[in-house]
Design a protein around this motif. Structure first.
Motif, PDB file in Angstrom:
ATOM      1  N   ALA A  80       0.937  -1.349  -0.182  1.00 35.87           N
ATOM      2  CA  ALA A  80      -0.482   0.265   0.158  1.00 35.87           C
ATOM      3  C   ALA A  80       0.979   1.218   0.531  1.00 35.87           C
ATOM      4  N   THR A  81       1.636   1.996  -1.241  1.00 40.81           N
ATOM      5  CA  THR A  81       1.890   2.905  -1.278  1.00 40.81           C
ATOM      6  C   THR A  81       1.791   3.793  -0.956  1.00 40.81           C
ATOM      7  N   PRO A  82       1.599   5.327  -0.309  1.00 46.35           N
ATOM      8  CA  PRO A  82       1.078   6.567  -0.256  1.00 46.35           C
ATOM      9  C   PRO A  82       0.241   6.562  -1.466  1.00 46.35           C
ATOM     10  N   GLU A  83       0.751   6.346  -2.434  1.00 49.38           N
ATOM     11  CA  GLU A  83       0.259   7.033  -3.727  1.00 49.38           C
ATOM     12  C   GLU A  83      -1.430   6.447  -3.832  1.00 49.38           C
ATOM     13  N   THR A  84      -1.174   5.104  -4.044  1.00 50.37           N
ATOM     14  CA  THR A  84      -2.118   4.105  -3.847  1.00 50.37           C
ATOM     15  C   THR A  84      -2.542   3.689  -3.385  1.00 50.37           C
ATOM     16  N   VAL A  85      -2.882   4.542  -1.971  1.00 50.89           N
ATOM     17  CA  VAL A  85      -3.979   4.778  -1.062  1.00 50.89           C
ATOM     18  C   VAL A  85      -4.705   5.758  -1.383  1.00 50.89           C
ATOM     19  N   LYS A  86      -4.044   6.399  -1.979  1.00 52.38           N
ATOM     20  CA  LYS A  86      -4.795   7.946  -2.304  1.00 52.38           C
ATOM     21  C   LYS A  86      -5.355   7.955  -3.106  1.00 52.38           C
ATOM     22  N   ALA A  87      -5.214   6.690  -4.503  1.00 49.95           N
ATOM     23  CA  ALA A  87      -6.020   6.444  -6.015  1.00 49.95           C
ATOM     24  C   ALA A  87      -6.850   6.035  -5.038  1.00 49.95           C
ATOM     25  N   VAL A  88      -6.566   5.003  -4.126  1.00 49.93           N
ATOM     26  CA  VAL A  88      -8.432   4.372  -3.797  1.00 49.93           C
ATOM     27  C   VAL A  88      -9.316   5.266  -3.486  1.00 49.93           C
ATOM     28  N   GLU A  89      -8.745   6.358  -2.003  1.00 48.28           N
ATOM     29  CA  GLU A  89      -9.801   7.346  -2.022  1.00 48.28           C
ATOM     30  C   GLU A  89     -10.640   8.167  -3.094  1.00 48.28           C
ATOM     31  N   THR A  90      -9.642   8.711  -3.801  1.00 45.81           N
ATOM     32  CA  THR A  90      -9.965   9.432  -5.273  1.00 45.81           C
ATOM     33  C   THR A  90     -11.081   8.795  -5.385  1.00 45.81           C
TER      34      THR A  90
END
Length: 323
Positions: A80-90
């Motif tokens: 769960a890289t930070p940008e991928t967590v953010k992608a889920v949130e997006t």
């Protein structure tokens, strides 16, 4: 929740909103290569909805306008890289249904994904439940449950052969892989060529296994694009790896092989058809190429690490500096 049950529930939600219109496959690095099989499957076979892929951070910063409540976002990252967590949130914020594919139920992605798929990773690994395999399962279930795909039973049957093919291939390829590693261990640059379902395999070998894990320069090329510029750099010394597919795009790879046999000398071929030996039904075989070949190409590069003494786990920047 099993993927089959998951897609059944998702379909019910989507039907109430007008049906599925688009599937986004979002990830970065090795995870992006791993979800490519699901993308290739849906782009090839889906009739009533479409599919595209994004790297995680681009998905966050240049979010497609089409993303809404009639979309599914399949988003993948082992840790769960930070940008991928953010992608889920997006995707969540846009009303899309999110499927977080990740390494455990404790990752940041598992905490924010509406649905979570935990896949097998590490050693020993169940390759029939790898991230590649799971992205395919999601695709197969969508095709089956939404469009009544006629090859579904053959696809489900193929899963029983995956571990057998990978394990057998490692044993049979070992002498060739060791000889290749010994010969090429001091080479600074490699070209890796593939097409169709295996383009993600070439990406994985270049970006993850050569560049990240061995600090070797590598160029990922599509065999269909090779003849539109890149082949001018071919000579008899350049180290090349041709990854050959079994399926509809094999003709592209065979054209490339014919050229290499004429104008190159320092190349090897990793051929899924030789590894499969007819076990997976011809109607679905192409979709399973990368499930087997990503572990196999990594196995080749691992042999190189044994020669160079450069561990596949050694990093210069990753997780060590701010980036």
């Amino acid at each position: 929740m099993e993927i089959k049950q998951m897609i059944t529930e998702i379909k019910q939600k989507l039907d109430a909103k007008g049906g599925l219109k688009h599937v986004y496959f979002v990830a970065c690095g090795g995870s992006k290569a791993a979800i490519f099989p699901g993308l290739y499957l849906l782009q090839s076979e889906a009739k009533t909805f479409s599919a595209t892929t994004y790297t995680s951070n681009e998905f966050v910063h240049a979010t497609p306008k089409e993303l809404d409540e009639r979309c599914i976002a399949v988003i993948c990252s082992l840790k769960a890289t930070p940008e991928t967590v953010k992608a889920v949130e997006t995707a969540n914020a846009k009303g899309a249904i999110t499927i977080a594919m990740t390494g455990s139920m404790q990752t940041g992605m598992a905490k924010v994904g509406q649905y979570v798929v935990v896949y097998s990773n590490g050693q020993p690994q169940d390759y029939s439940n790898s991230n590649q395999s799971c992205s395919l399962r999601i695709g197969f279930e969508l095709l089956h449950q939404i469009e009544g795909w006629d090859k579904y039973d053959k696809a489900m049957d193929a899963y029983q052969y995956i571990n057998e093919i990978v394990d057998e291939a490692k044993k049979e390829c070992l002498p060739a892989a060791q000889a290749w590693a010994e010969k090429e261990s001091k080479e600074p640059i490699f070209y890796v060529l593939a097409s169709g379902p295996n383009y993600g395999v070439a990406y994985s070998m270049c970006c993850c296994h050569f560049m990240e894990m061995q600090w070797k320069h590598a160029v990922c090329l599509h065999t269909g694009e090779y003849f539109h510029g890149p082949f001018e750099t071919t000579d008899k010394k350049l180290p090349m790896v041709l990854i050959m597919s079994e399926g509809r795009t094999r003709a592209l790879d065979e054209r490339c092989l014919k050229f290499l046999k004429t104008y190159a000398e320092n190349f090897i071929v990793i051929d899924f058809k030789e590894l499969n030996k007819g076990r997976i039904d011809p109607d679905v075989v192409e979709f399973f190429n990368p499930v087997v070949l990503i572990p196999i190409e990594r196995y080749y590069v691992f042999q190189m690490s044994q020669i160079t003494g450069h561990s596949m786990d050694e990093r210069r920047y990753m997780y060590k500096v701010e980036y």
